[in-house]
Design an enzyme around this catalytic site. Structure first.
Site, short mmCIF file in Angstrom:
data_model
loop_
_atom_site.label_atom_id
_atom_site.label_comp_id
_atom_site.label_asym_id
_atom_site.label_seq_id
_atom_site.Cartn_x
_atom_site.Cartn_y
_atom_site.Cartn_z
N ASP A 40 7.43 -4.83 3.31
CA ASP A 40 6.78 -4.77 1.98
C ASP A 40 6.57 -3.32 1.56
O ASP A 40 6.50 -2.43 2.39
CB ASP A 40 5.42 -5.46 2.05
CG ASP A 40 5.54 -6.96 1.85
OD1 ASP A 40 6.64 -7.42 1.52
OD2 ASP A 40 4.53 -7.65 2.05
N LYS A 62 7.54 -5.95 -3.57
CA LYS A 62 7.29 -6.90 -4.65
C LYS A 62 6.00 -6.50 -5.36
O LYS A 62 5.01 -7.20 -5.34
CB LYS A 62 7.20 -8.24 -3.97
CG LYS A 62 6.75 -9.36 -4.71
CD LYS A 62 6.38 -10.61 -4.00
CE LYS A 62 7.24 -11.13 -2.91
NZ LYS A 62 8.38 -11.80 -3.17
N MET A 182 -6.12 -6.73 -6.12
CA MET A 182 -5.22 -6.82 -7.28
C MET A 182 -6.00 -6.98 -8.59
O MET A 182 -5.57 -7.71 -9.48
CB MET A 182 -4.24 -8.00 -7.11
CG MET A 182 -3.32 -7.83 -5.91
SD MET A 182 -2.36 -9.30 -5.52
CE MET A 182 -3.51 -10.26 -4.56
N1 SAH Z 1 -2.39 -8.50 2.77
C1 SAH Z 1 -2.99 -7.35 2.14
C2 SAH Z 1 -3.23 -7.59 0.67
C3 SAH Z 1 -1.94 -7.77 -0.12
S1 SAH Z 1 -2.22 -7.95 -1.83
C4 SAH Z 1 -4.27 -6.97 2.87
O1 SAH Z 1 -4.74 -7.75 3.71
O2 SAH Z 1 -4.79 -5.89 2.62
C5 SAH Z 1 -2.04 -6.28 -2.37
C6 SAH Z 1 -3.38 -5.74 -2.79
O3 SAH Z 1 -4.12 -5.31 -1.64
C7 SAH Z 1 -3.32 -4.50 -3.67
O4 SAH Z 1 -3.05 -4.82 -5.02
C8 SAH Z 1 -4.72 -3.97 -3.49
O5 SAH Z 1 -5.65 -4.73 -4.20
C9 SAH Z 1 -4.94 -4.22 -2.00
N2 SAH Z 1 -4.56 -3.06 -1.19
C10 SAH Z 1 -3.58 -2.98 -0.29
N3 SAH Z 1 -3.57 -1.77 0.31
C11 SAH Z 1 -4.61 -1.08 -0.23
C12 SAH Z 1 -5.15 0.21 -0.02
N4 SAH Z 1 -4.64 1.06 0.89
N5 SAH Z 1 -6.23 0.58 -0.76
C13 SAH Z 1 -6.78 -0.25 -1.64
N6 SAH Z 1 -6.30 -1.48 -1.89
C14 SAH Z 1 -5.25 -1.90 -1.19
#
Ligand code: SAH
Length: 270
Positions: A40, A62, A182
């Site tokens: 990803d 994505k 998100m």
């Molecule tokens: N599976 C991931 C989430 C995927 S959805 C998890 O557990 O973290 C993707 C969303 O995760 C992004 O739009 C944002 O809201 C959040 N996200 C992922 N990495 C991030 C980061 N380093 N800092 C802040 N938000 C993050």
């Protein structure tokens, strides 16, 4: 090649929120053993240094609103490579089981007779809270935490939208902290719905790029969520935290000998 002793299997691996040092030992081992890795786009590139020489790295990013790899393509590719005897790892940001479409992928793989292993990762919401010096469940202010998506499912009519007004009412009356994934692109809608059922001065914090060198954050009252996110130029990927744990942090800061300094970092006045 797979054999009856080694059933065909795909491993969904959590890469954590960005900082490669937040990978688990299990994740590092799975990445190092894989021959095909579907990645990803929120996965830090340094994570792939753990791959063995010759491993095939397939970017399947994505990001909302950008050019994206169709989900059906990703699922078919995993099946094809696994059936061809490859050791397939599907590397996902954060924890694979939170907002990562892991449910759909597991169901599809299993329907094709492929077993699935999952290696947990550190989810972005927890790291964002840590960056704010915050316990999401500080017992003086919160009974629990809700991980919720702010992504509007308008293009997926079969999935009902979150009832934010209802969620805000529940969070306020049950003292729950909201951790919104998100949500930056829908911040205005979230703000307008939540202030109908939560006190408008309920504190929020938004953290972009949690755990990375370019991490930045903004805090303030819920009624100014959208304006403050805009003025601080916070964009995706970001986590929005809403709840009195943030106020609690401010109150504790005031009483603490370290209060001034901590408050300046964590809760600049809006
Ligand atoms: N599976 C991931 C989430 C995927 S959805 C998890 O557990 O973290 C993707 C969303 O995760 C992004 O739009 C944002 O809201 C959040 N996200 C992922 N990495 C991030 C980061 N380093 N800092 C802040 N938000 C993050």
């Amino acid at each position: 090649m797979s054999s009856p002793q080694h059933p065909v299997c795909v491993t969904l691996v959590g890469a954590g929120p960005g900082d490669p040092e937040l990978l688990t030992l299990k994740a590092a081992k799975a990445i190092g053993e894989a021959s095909v890795i579907l990645v990803d786009d929120l996965v830090h590139p340094d994570t792939l240094k753990l791959a063995k020489p010759g491993a095939r790295i397939v970017p399947v990013g994505k990001r909302g609103g950008c050019q994206s790899t169709p989900q059906a393509f990703i699922e078919k590719l995993m099946v094809q490579e696994a059936l061809a005897g490859e050791n397939v790892v599907r590397l996902k940001g954060g924890d694979p089981l939170l907002f990562g479409r892991a449910g759909e992928e597991m169901a599809y793989l299993q329907s094709q007779g492929i077993s699935v292993k999952v290696v947990n990762g550190v989810t972005a919401g927890l790291v964002a809270a840590n960056s704010l010096g915050l316990s999401l469940t500080h017992r003086y202010f919160s009974h629990g935490t809700v991980f919720v998506t702010g992504h509007s499912p308008s293009s997926q009519k079969e999935i009902p939208a979150v009832d934010w007004e209802m969620l805000g009412r529940t969070a306020h009356s049950c003292r729950l902290t909201l951790v919104i994934y998100m949500g930056v692109n829908t911040a205005l809608d979230l703000q307008n719905a939540l202030i109908k059922s939560m006190p408008p001065d309920t504190p929020f914090a938004a953290v972009q790029n949690a755990s990375l060198a370019n991490q930045q954050s903004v805090t303030g009252p819920l009624h100014a969520l959208h304006a403050l996110i805009q003025s601080a130029a916070i964009s995706s990927p970001a986590i929005i935290v809403v709840g009195d744990v943030l106020q609690g942090l401010a109150d504790l800061c005031k009483e603490s000998p370290f209060g001034q300094a901590l408050q300046a970092v964590a809760l600049p006045s809006a």
